[in-house]
Every structure is written in structure tokens, then in C-alpha cells.
Write an enzyme that holds these catalytic residues in place. Structure first.
Site, short mmCIF file in Angstrom:
data_model
loop_
_atom_site.label_atom_id
_atom_site.label_comp_id
_atom_site.label_asym_id
_atom_site.label_seq_id
_atom_site.Cartn_x
_atom_site.Cartn_y
_atom_site.Cartn_z
N LYS A 107 -9.62 1.51 -2.28
CA LYS A 107 -9.88 1.15 -0.83
C LYS A 107 -11.08 1.56 -0.34
O LYS A 107 -11.64 2.44 -0.24
CB LYS A 107 -8.72 1.55 0.03
CG LYS A 107 -8.58 1.03 1.34
CD LYS A 107 -7.62 1.69 2.05
CE LYS A 107 -7.11 0.99 3.62
NZ LYS A 107 -6.16 1.54 4.37
N GLU A 155 0.85 -1.19 -0.08
CA GLU A 155 -0.07 0.12 0.04
C GLU A 155 0.89 1.27 -0.07
O GLU A 155 1.94 1.31 0.63
CB GLU A 155 -1.04 -0.03 1.17
CG GLU A 155 -1.76 1.16 1.44
CD GLU A 155 -2.85 1.29 2.79
OE1 GLU A 155 -2.48 0.47 3.50
OE2 GLU A 155 -3.74 1.67 2.53
N CYS A 204 -5.16 -3.61 2.90
CA CYS A 204 -4.74 -3.19 4.10
C CYS A 204 -5.87 -3.68 5.45
O CYS A 204 -6.26 -4.45 5.47
CB CYS A 204 -4.16 -2.03 4.28
SG CYS A 204 -3.35 -1.64 5.99
O1 KGT Z 1 -1.58 6.75 4.29
C1 KGT Z 1 -0.51 6.38 3.83
O2 KGT Z 1 0.33 7.02 3.56
C2 KGT Z 1 -0.61 4.65 3.62
N1 KGT Z 1 -1.93 4.22 4.15
C3 KGT Z 1 -1.69 3.49 5.41
O3 KGT Z 1 -0.97 3.40 6.03
C4 KGT Z 1 -3.17 2.91 5.65
C5 KGT Z 1 -4.01 4.00 6.01
S1 KGT Z 1 -3.56 5.11 7.33
N2 KGT Z 1 -2.80 1.97 6.80
C6 KGT Z 1 -3.66 1.14 7.38
O4 KGT Z 1 -4.85 0.88 6.58
C7 KGT Z 1 -3.40 0.10 8.51
C8 KGT Z 1 -4.20 -0.68 8.87
C9 KGT Z 1 -3.82 -1.31 10.27
O5 KGT Z 1 -2.64 -1.34 10.59
C10 KGT Z 1 -4.59 -2.45 10.93
O6 KGT Z 1 -5.76 -2.92 10.48
O7 KGT Z 1 -4.58 -2.90 12.01
#
Ligand code: KGT
Length: 277
Positions: free
Chosen positions: A107, A33, A149
Site C-alpha cells: 500500500k 484490506e 483502500c
Molecule cells: O489498520 C488496519 O487494521 C486495516 N487498515 C485500515 O483500516 C486502513 C488504514 S487505517 N484504512 C483506510 O485506509 C481507510 C481509508 C478511508 O476510510 C478513506 O479514505 O476515507
């Protein structure tokens, strides 16, 4: 990967890793991701966002898929669809061996979550539009379903992907170090076992420019839930690679017919939840 804010730095690493691929074709490569731009802050990611179907980043990805004759799944690229606000879609883009973009998945489940780490409050919806559609796509190796994710925590989505024909599910991810250590392997293996699909999960790992720490452990899991290959959560970049036998899905699905049993129990479950029993 430990993706950084500047896409050029990340593309260099992707180019270098792709020179190490095993020779087998067809081959699916799942990048994590936010592979092209991570930890940039919302504004800078938005500045790098491209309109779907045009832009340097998408051209570079298409070229890499063609050059290596692979199916290249670029875990979430920031894509804008002409909305006037400051948000973008976190779009997984699948390029085929000819360099054509074969699928786009936005997503659906956004990570608006509190975590006991140094970031504390994750509010992905502040800069991201949620997806509205599930996506599967036919490839030379079988039907691929797309998820990203945090989606892995929603088994309903995976059931829908299986019902739509998925045999392999791609899950580009950037799990936090804290939630990843506790949940990552259990969740990914559970989705593979439940839906009797192979699962290929790319992962971000390490400490990013904004101080965020990700868990890593990219995985290839077969339709029996067996981990065929995994990164160690230390090395970066790290290529985890395995040959997956999809012919095993036939027997697994015949011997444990969960899709059929679910179809016949659906009415009962639906009716009792409506009446509150
Ligand atoms: O924003 C960005 O630069 C890249 N995207 C992410 O890192 C994304 C959204 S903040 N992370 C997750 O979805 C973590 C899920 C997770 O860790 C869980 O379900 O426990």
C-alpha cells in the site's frame, strides 16, 4: 468481512465463504484490506507479520487458491522484510489457481487522517512502511492492477496502472463508516470510469474488536462505471459476485480515447503547472 484480531477466526470465515463461489473460471476473489488480522492494535499485527514467501498465513492462502482454482487477492497481509524497526508493509498478495504467489503490492498511500468518528485519529504510517512501486500482473482474464483502500483517493496512481496495461483493478478496502457513506461509491466508480477498467473492491464492514466501524459495500464495477454487484453494508460475511465482460473495454477505450487525449495534453498541463498559470 468483519475481520477480527485472530487470523484463525478470519481464515475460518474465508474458507466458508469460498465454498459458495459460482463455478465460472477463471475467477478473481478480492478479500478486504486486513482480511487476516484487523483491529489487533499495531503491536499484535506486527507479531503476526510474516517474512515474504514463508509463513503459515501465506501457506494457508496459497492452499485456498489452489483448492478452489481461483485467483485469490488477499487484501493486505502484514509482511516484514527484515527491517529492524517495528513496522511492516501492508501487502496485497495475489495467489494464482496453482497456489503460486503471482504478485505483491505494498500500500502506497497510508491513512494518516482525522475522521469525525470514535477513533478520530488514524495514523497508519506509525506502524506501516509505505509502498514504493506500482504493480500490475498478467492473468488468464487480463492485466490486473493493484491498489488498496485510501489509494482510491489518488487518481494519479490509477492512471499509472492503466498506462501499465491494467484492465481490472483490485481494491481491497476497509473504509471508515463515516467517509465510506460519503465517498466510497463515488470514488470507486470514478476510478473505473476515468481509467476504463473494471474494478473489484473488497470491503470490511461492521464493528471490529478495537471499536472501529467500517462501511462495507464491497463492489464489482465494470469498465463503463456500472455497479454489477454490491454487498448491502449490513450482512457479514457477504459475497458480492458478478461476471465481467472485459471485451467491452475495447469499444469503451476506442470511443472515448482518454489515454490518447491525455498523452497529447500532458505537455500542456505539465508546462502550465511549472509556470504557475
Ligand atoms: O489498520 C488496519 O487494521 C486495516 N487498515 C485500515 O483500516 C486502513 C488504514 S487505517 N484504512 C483506510 O485506509 C481507510 C481509508 C478511508 O476510510 C478513506 O479514505 O476515507
Amino acid at each position: 468481512m468483519t475481520s477480527q484480531p485472530d487470523p484463525q477466526d478470519n481464515l475460518k470465515i474465508i474458507e466458508q465463504v469460498l465454498t459458495q463461489l459460482p463455478p465460472a473460471r477463471p475467477q478473481l476473489v478480492v478479500l478486504p484490506e486486513a482480511c487476516l488480522c484487523f483491529g489487533a492494535g499495531d503491536k499484535r499485527q506486527r507479531e503476526r507479520a510474516e517474512v515474504f514467501g514463508s509463513g503459515e498465513l501465506q501457506e494457508r492462502l496459497a492452499k485456498l487458491a489452489r483448492q478452489h482454482s481461483i485467483y485469490l487477492l488477499a487484501g493486505t497481509v502484514p509482511i516484514i522484510d527484515g527491517q529492524s524497526d517495528d513496522k511492516f508493509s501492508a501487502a496485497s498478495l495475489l495467489y494464482g489457481p496453482d497456489g503460486d504467489c503471482l504478485a505483491r503490492y505494498n500500500k502506497i498511500h497510508l491513512f494518516d487522517v482525522d475522521v469525525a468518528d470514535s477513533t478520530k485519529e488514524y495514523r497508519e504510517s506509525a506502524w506501516t512502511h509505505p509502498g514504493q512501486e506500482i504493480v500490475t500482473v498478467a492473468t488468464e482474464f487480463g492485466v490486473l492492477g493493484l491498489a488498496v483502500c485510501y489509494d482510491v483517493r489518488f487518481p494519479e496512481l490509477f492512471r499509472a496502472l492503466r498506462a501499465a496495461g491494467a484492465e481490472v483493478i483490485a481494491l481491497p478496502s476497509a473504509f471508515t463508516k463515516v467517509t465510506g457513506a460519503a465517498h466510497w461509491e463515488v470514488l470507486t466508480r470514478a476510478r473505473a470510469i476515468e481509467q476504463q477498467c473494471a474494478l473489484v473492491a473488497g470491503a470490511q464492514v461492521g464493528t471490529h474488536a478495537n471499536g472501529r466501524e467500517t462501511y462495507g459495500h464491497a463492489l464489482v464495477i465494470d469498465g463503463w462505471g456500472k455497479v454489477l454487484s454490491a454487498c448491502d453494508g449490513q450482512q457479514s460475511p457477504c459475497l458480492s459476485s458478478a461476471s465481467v465482460d472485459l471485451s467491452q473495454l475495447g469499444d469503451i477505450r476506442k470511443n472515448i480515447p482518454v489515454a490518447k487525449h491525455f498523452a497529447s495534453s500532458k505537455k500542456v498541463i505539465h508546462e502550465s503547472s511549472q509556470s504557475g498559470h
